[in-house]
Design a protein around this motif. Structure first.
Motif, PDB file in Angstrom:
ATOM      1  N   TYR A   3       0.836  -1.200   0.000  1.00 23.57           N
ATOM      2  CA  TYR A   3       0.000   0.000   0.000  1.00 23.57           C
ATOM      3  C   TYR A   3       0.874   1.254   0.000  1.00 23.57           C
ATOM      4  N   ARG A   4       1.838   1.313   0.911  1.00 21.69           N
ATOM      5  CA  ARG A   4       2.707   2.487   1.018  1.00 21.69           C
ATOM      6  C   ARG A   4       3.598   2.618  -0.224  1.00 21.69           C
ATOM      7  N   LEU A   5       4.064   1.493  -0.757  1.00 18.29           N
ATOM      8  CA  LEU A   5       4.901   1.522  -1.948  1.00 18.29           C
ATOM      9  C   LEU A   5       4.138   2.098  -3.142  1.00 18.29           C
ATOM     10  N   MET A   6       2.891   1.658  -3.324  1.00 13.12           N
ATOM     11  CA  MET A   6       2.071   2.159  -4.429  1.00 13.12           C
ATOM     12  C   MET A   6       1.739   3.637  -4.236  1.00 13.12           C
ATOM     13  N   LYS A   7       1.394   4.015  -3.007  1.00 19.17           N
ATOM     14  CA  LYS A   7       0.931   5.373  -2.746  1.00 19.17           C
ATOM     15  C   LYS A   7       2.050   6.415  -2.844  1.00 19.17           C
ATOM     16  N   TYR A   8       3.223   6.062  -2.348  1.00 15.08           N
ATOM     17  CA  TYR A   8       4.284   7.063  -2.228  1.00 15.08           C
ATOM     18  C   TYR A   8       5.427   6.910  -3.231  1.00 15.08           C
ATOM     19  N   VAL A   9       5.523   5.759  -3.904  1.00 16.46           N
ATOM     20  CA  VAL A   9       6.665   5.546  -4.792  1.00 16.46           C
ATOM     21  C   VAL A   9       6.250   5.208  -6.226  1.00 16.46           C
ATOM     22  N   LEU A  10       5.444   4.164  -6.407  1.00 20.03           N
ATOM     23  CA  LEU A  10       5.189   3.642  -7.746  1.00 20.03           C
ATOM     24  C   LEU A  10       4.067   4.367  -8.484  1.00 20.03           C
ATOM     25  N   LEU A  11       2.928   4.562  -7.815  1.00 19.84           N
ATOM     26  CA  LEU A  11       1.742   5.079  -8.501  1.00 19.84           C
ATOM     27  C   LEU A  11       1.392   6.504  -8.109  1.00 19.84           C
ATOM     28  N   GLY A  12       1.436   6.798  -6.826  1.00 16.69           N
ATOM     29  CA  GLY A  12       1.010   8.106  -6.330  1.00 16.69           C
ATOM     30  C   GLY A  12       1.666   9.288  -7.010  1.00 16.69           C
ATOM     31  N   PRO A  13       2.996   9.316  -7.129  1.00 17.70           N
ATOM     32  CA  PRO A  13       3.651  10.466  -7.776  1.00 17.70           C
ATOM     33  C   PRO A  13       3.193  10.687  -9.218  1.00 17.70           C
ATOM     34  N   LEU A  14       2.933   9.603  -9.967  1.00 24.31           N
ATOM     35  CA  LEU A  14       2.457   9.738 -11.343  1.00 24.31           C
ATOM     36  C   LEU A  14       1.052  10.333 -11.379  1.00 24.31           C
ATOM     37  N   LEU A  15       0.184   9.881 -10.469  1.00 25.75           N
ATOM     38  CA  LEU A  15      -1.177  10.410 -10.425  1.00 25.75           C
ATOM     39  C   LEU A  15      -1.166  11.906 -10.097  1.00 25.75           C
ATOM     40  N   ARG A  16      -0.319  12.293  -9.172  1.00 25.86           N
ATOM     41  CA  ARG A  16      -0.229  13.705  -8.800  1.00 25.86           C
ATOM     42  C   ARG A  16       0.311  14.556  -9.955  1.00 25.86           C
ATOM     43  N   LEU A  17       1.229  13.985 -10.731  1.00 25.42           N
ATOM     44  CA  LEU A  17       1.851  14.730 -11.827  1.00 25.42           C
ATOM     45  C   LEU A  17       0.896  14.958 -12.989  1.00 25.42           C
ATOM     46  N   PHE A  18       0.217  13.896 -13.424  1.00 22.30           N
ATOM     47  CA  PHE A  18      -0.607  13.994 -14.630  1.00 22.30           C
ATOM     48  C   PHE A  18      -2.053  14.410 -14.350  1.00 22.30           C
ATOM     49  N   TRP A  19      -2.493  14.279 -13.101  1.00 23.19           N
ATOM     50  CA  TRP A  19      -3.864  14.656 -12.751  1.00 23.19           C
ATOM     51  C   TRP A  19      -3.855  15.551 -11.518  1.00 23.19           C
ATOM     52  N   PRO A  20      -3.403  16.803 -11.670  1.00 20.11           N
ATOM     53  CA  PRO A  20      -3.385  17.719 -10.520  1.00 20.11           C
ATOM     54  C   PRO A  20      -4.783  17.854  -9.934  1.00 20.11           C
ATOM     55  N   THR A  21      -4.865  17.804  -8.624  1.00 24.15           N
ATOM     56  CA  THR A  21      -6.164  17.705  -7.958  1.00 24.15           C
ATOM     57  C   THR A  21      -6.304  18.747  -6.852  1.00 24.15           C
ATOM     58  N   LYS A  22      -7.403  19.473  -6.878  1.00 20.33           N
ATOM     59  CA  LYS A  22      -7.738  20.405  -5.806  1.00 20.33           C
ATOM     60  C   LYS A  22      -8.487  19.639  -4.730  1.00 20.33           C
ATOM     61  N   VAL A  23      -7.986  19.661  -3.508  1.00 17.73           N
ATOM     62  CA  VAL A  23      -8.583  18.914  -2.407  1.00 17.73           C
ATOM     63  C   VAL A  23      -8.986  19.878  -1.304  1.00 17.73           C
ATOM     64  N   THR A  24     -10.236  19.801  -0.876  1.00 20.99           N
ATOM     65  CA  THR A  24     -10.710  20.631   0.228  1.00 20.99           C
ATOM     66  C   THR A  24     -11.368  19.749   1.289  1.00 20.99           C
ATOM     67  N   GLY A  25     -11.296  20.206   2.537  1.00 18.49           N
ATOM     68  CA  GLY A  25     -11.987  19.524   3.633  1.00 18.49           C
ATOM     69  C   GLY A  25     -11.222  18.376   4.255  1.00 18.49           C
ATOM     70  N   LEU A  26      -9.931  18.249   3.991  1.00 21.37           N
ATOM     71  CA  LEU A  26      -9.178  17.135   4.571  1.00 21.37           C
ATOM     72  C   LEU A  26      -9.169  17.181   6.096  1.00 21.37           C
ATOM     73  N   GLU A  27      -9.379  18.367   6.660  1.00 25.33           N
ATOM     74  CA  GLU A  27      -9.419  18.478   8.120  1.00 25.33           C
ATOM     75  C   GLU A  27     -10.593  17.717   8.729  1.00 25.33           C
ATOM     76  N   ASN A  28     -11.545  17.296   7.887  1.00 22.77           N
ATOM     77  CA  ASN A  28     -12.690  16.519   8.376  1.00 22.77           C
ATOM     78  C   ASN A  28     -12.368  15.043   8.582  1.00 22.77           C
ATOM     79  N   ILE A  29     -11.204  14.595   8.132  1.00 23.86           N
ATOM     80  CA  ILE A  29     -10.787  13.212   8.347  1.00 23.86           C
ATOM     81  C   ILE A  29     -10.169  13.103   9.738  1.00 23.86           C
ATOM     82  N   PRO A  30     -10.690  12.261  10.625  1.00 26.75           N
ATOM     83  CA  PRO A  30     -10.123  12.159  11.969  1.00 26.75           C
ATOM     84  C   PRO A  30      -8.715  11.575  11.941  1.00 26.75           C
TER      85      PRO A  30
END
Length: 253
Positions: A3-30
């Protein structure tokens, strides 16, 4: 580990690069403790982008077919979905459905975050469909809050039937947690569970700006498929998928 490998190394960086995402309300996650993240469902891509931006691990139920496909491809799928923390659900009903509910409740009581799509399947046309009451039963039995989240634009990245994802900007909106502790002990009451589910869907409608349709998405898919084939359904559905737009029936008061 996977999970951590996919999120932070293999897949996550590519998703952030090619699909920039505006995220609001993360403070609502406990920061700790169990909670349900209830999302609208526009595309397979939803399950990749939403957990990417949640600091904690999110576990999703996944259809059993992902874990039982034969051959090398099937084994790879099982390895991938198990490794990223998803668990199989048998959607055939009865005791199989109860087993999935029990697993979800156990994970929440262990303090996990559980991702759920109350519509039960992807929207066939970008609209928001009637929620299934399983999310309410799980919330009541596990005694956890429900955090609504709206995925916006994933249906344009990953349209139904598409093989390749298309670059574009996305938006994810996390809403205020919904507390249903006032209904403690009422799990199994169909009226209460329907009211809670409708309140969740109302919150999703407000967050996403989607048009609401008061039939189940699976039924809408059946109707639209029949119409495309020139076949009139033998049994009338709850409402016409094109004309049933209105607010959820009720909200828990």
């Amino acid at each position: 580990m996977l999970y951590r490998l996919m999120k932070y190394v293999l897949l996550g960086p590519l998703l952030r690069l090619f699909w920039p995402t505006k995220v609001t309300g993360l403070e609502n996650i406990p920061d700790t403790g169990g909670a349900i993240i209830a999302s609208n469902h526009l595309a397979v891509a939803d399950s990749f982008f939403m957990p990417l931006y949640v600091p904690r691990r999110v576990t999703f139920p996944a259809k059993q077919e992902y874990f039982t496909e034969p051959g090398v491809k099937g084994r790879l799928k099982k390895w991938f979905f198990t490794g990223v923390g998803q668990f199989p659900i048998d959607r055939s009903g009865g005791s199989a459905a109860q087993a999935a509910l029990d697993t979800a409740i156990r994970l929440l009581r262990e303090g996990r975050l559980l991702g759920i799509y109350p519509e039960g399947t992807r929207s066939p046309d970008g609209r928001l469909y009637k929620g299934k009451t399983g999310v309410a039963r799980i919330a009541l039995q596990a005694r956890v809050p429900v955090i609504p989240v709206a995925m916006i634009g994933t249906d344009q990245v990953n349209p139904i039937g598409s093989k390749m994802w298309r670059p574009r900007r996305l938006e994810i909106r996390f809403g205020t947690p919904l507390d249903f502790s006032r209904y403690e002990g009422l799990a199994g009451d169909r009226f209460v569970e329907r009211s809670i589910t409708d309140e969740i869907m109302y919150a999703l409608m407000e967050l996403s700006g989607q048009e609401y349709v008061d039939i189940y998405a699976a039924k809408a898919k059946e109707q639209l498929a029949a119409e495309s084939a020139g076949v009139r359904p033998a049994v009338p559905l709850q409402a016409d998928a094109r004309d049933a737009a209105r607010l959820p029936e009720s909200q828990a008061g």
